[in-house]
Write a protein that holds these residues in place. Structure first.
Motif, PDB file in Angstrom:
ATOM      1  N   ILE A  36       0.647  -1.309  -0.044  1.00 47.98           N
ATOM      2  CA  ILE A  36      -0.002   0.053   0.032  1.00 47.98           C
ATOM      3  C   ILE A  36       0.848   1.126  -0.191  1.00 47.98           C
ATOM      4  CG2 ILE A  36      -1.885   1.360   1.347  1.00 47.98           C
ATOM      5  CD1 ILE A  36      -2.587  -1.562   2.465  1.00 47.98           C
ATOM      6  N   ASP A  37       0.878   1.809  -1.119  1.00 47.05           N
ATOM      7  CA  ASP A  37       1.940   2.788  -1.341  1.00 47.05           C
ATOM      8  C   ASP A  37       1.236   4.270  -1.572  1.00 47.05           C
ATOM      9  OD1 ASP A  37       1.521   2.494  -3.986  1.00 47.05           O
ATOM     10  OD2 ASP A  37       3.234   1.838  -4.549  1.00 47.05           O
ATOM     11  N   LYS A  38       1.914   5.343  -2.023  1.00 42.60           N
ATOM     12  CA  LYS A  38       1.370   6.808  -2.057  1.00 42.60           C
ATOM     13  C   LYS A  38       0.426   6.485  -3.610  1.00 42.60           C
ATOM     14  CE  LYS A  38       5.163   9.129  -0.300  1.00 42.60           C
ATOM     15  NZ  LYS A  38       6.103  10.057  -0.595  1.00 42.60           N
ATOM     16  N   ARG A  39       0.937   5.642  -4.396  1.00 39.39           N
ATOM     17  CA  ARG A  39       0.276   5.839  -5.782  1.00 39.39           C
ATOM     18  C   ARG A  39      -0.880   5.112  -5.659  1.00 39.39           C
ATOM     19  NH1 ARG A  39       2.414   5.319 -11.245  1.00 39.39           N
ATOM     20  NH2 ARG A  39       0.757   3.971 -12.503  1.00 39.39           N
ATOM     21  N   LEU A  40      -1.031   3.932  -5.011  1.00 40.35           N
ATOM     22  CA  LEU A  40      -2.277   3.247  -4.586  1.00 40.35           C
ATOM     23  C   LEU A  40      -3.219   4.268  -4.004  1.00 40.35           C
ATOM     24  CD1 LEU A  40      -4.042   0.813  -4.626  1.00 40.35           C
ATOM     25  CD2 LEU A  40      -2.918  -0.140  -2.668  1.00 40.35           C
ATOM     26  N   ILE A  41      -2.935   4.776  -2.886  1.00 36.42           N
ATOM     27  CA  ILE A  41      -3.787   5.556  -2.084  1.00 36.42           C
ATOM     28  C   ILE A  41      -4.383   6.911  -2.849  1.00 36.42           C
ATOM     29  CG2 ILE A  41      -3.995   7.255  -0.180  1.00 36.42           C
ATOM     30  CD1 ILE A  41      -1.990   5.351   1.364  1.00 36.42           C
TER      31      ILE A  41
END
Length: 146
Positions: free
Chosen positions: A82-87
C-alpha cells in the motif's frame, strides 16, 4: 475463441445486471453514497445479492481449481504494497465517483444511452489513463538514464 465468447457472455450479463439494478443511474448511485442525507440503500441489496451468488461459487469451485476453464492460469495480483500511488489512485477514483455518481463499468454500460455526460466522463477517464501511462513511461526512462 472460447475465452472470448465466455468473456462476452459474462460482460453482457454483468451489464444487464447493472442496468436492471439501477447501478448505471448516477442519481441512484449518488443517493446511495449520500449517507447523511436522503440515503437510498437499494444498491447495498444489489451488492449483497452479488456477494451471495459469488461467495459460494468462489469458495466451492474457483478456489479448488488448478486453472480457469478457458485459460492456462489464474491472473491474480501479487502486489501487497500500500503505497502513495495506490492511495492517490483510490482517492481520485472515490472522489470522482462521489462527484459524478459514475464509475467505469456502469459508464461503459450506459454508453448506448448517448448521454453526453457519460461520453464526457469516458473521454476524461481515457485521457487520465493515457496521462498516467505517459507519466509512467517518462519515469521509467528517467530511471534507466540515472
Amino acid at each position: 475463441m472460447m475465452n472470448r465468447v465466455s468473456a462476452l457472455i459474462a460482460g453482457v450479463l454483468f451489464g444487464m445486471g447493472m442496468m436492471l439494478s439501477g447501478m448505471i443511474d448516477p442519481h441512484k448511485v449518488l443517493g446511495f453514497l449520500d449517507i447523511t442525507g436522503a440515503w437510498d440503500p437499494s444498491l447495498a441489496f444489489v451488492m449483497g445479492g452479488a456477494l451471495l451468488v459469488f461467495m459460494p461459487v468462489y469458495f466451492l469451485v474457483i478456489r479448488r481449481r488448478q486453472q480457469p476453464v478457458c485459460e492456462t492460469s489464474f491472473s491474480v495480483s501479487t502486489n501487497t504494497v500500500i503505497d502513495k500511488r495506490l492511495i492517490a489512485g483510490a482517492s481520485l477514483f472515490g472522489v470522482g465517483w462521489g462527484l459524478a455518481g459514475i464509475c467505469p463499468g456502469p459508464a461503459v454500460t450506459s454508453l448506448p444511452s448517448q448521454n453526453g455526460v457519460i461520453v464526457v466522463f469516458l473521454v476524461a477517464m481515457l485521457v487520465g489513463m493515457s496521462l498516467v501511462n505517459r507519466y509512467d513511461q517518462h519515469v521509467a526512462v528517467r530511471q534507466k538514464t540515472h
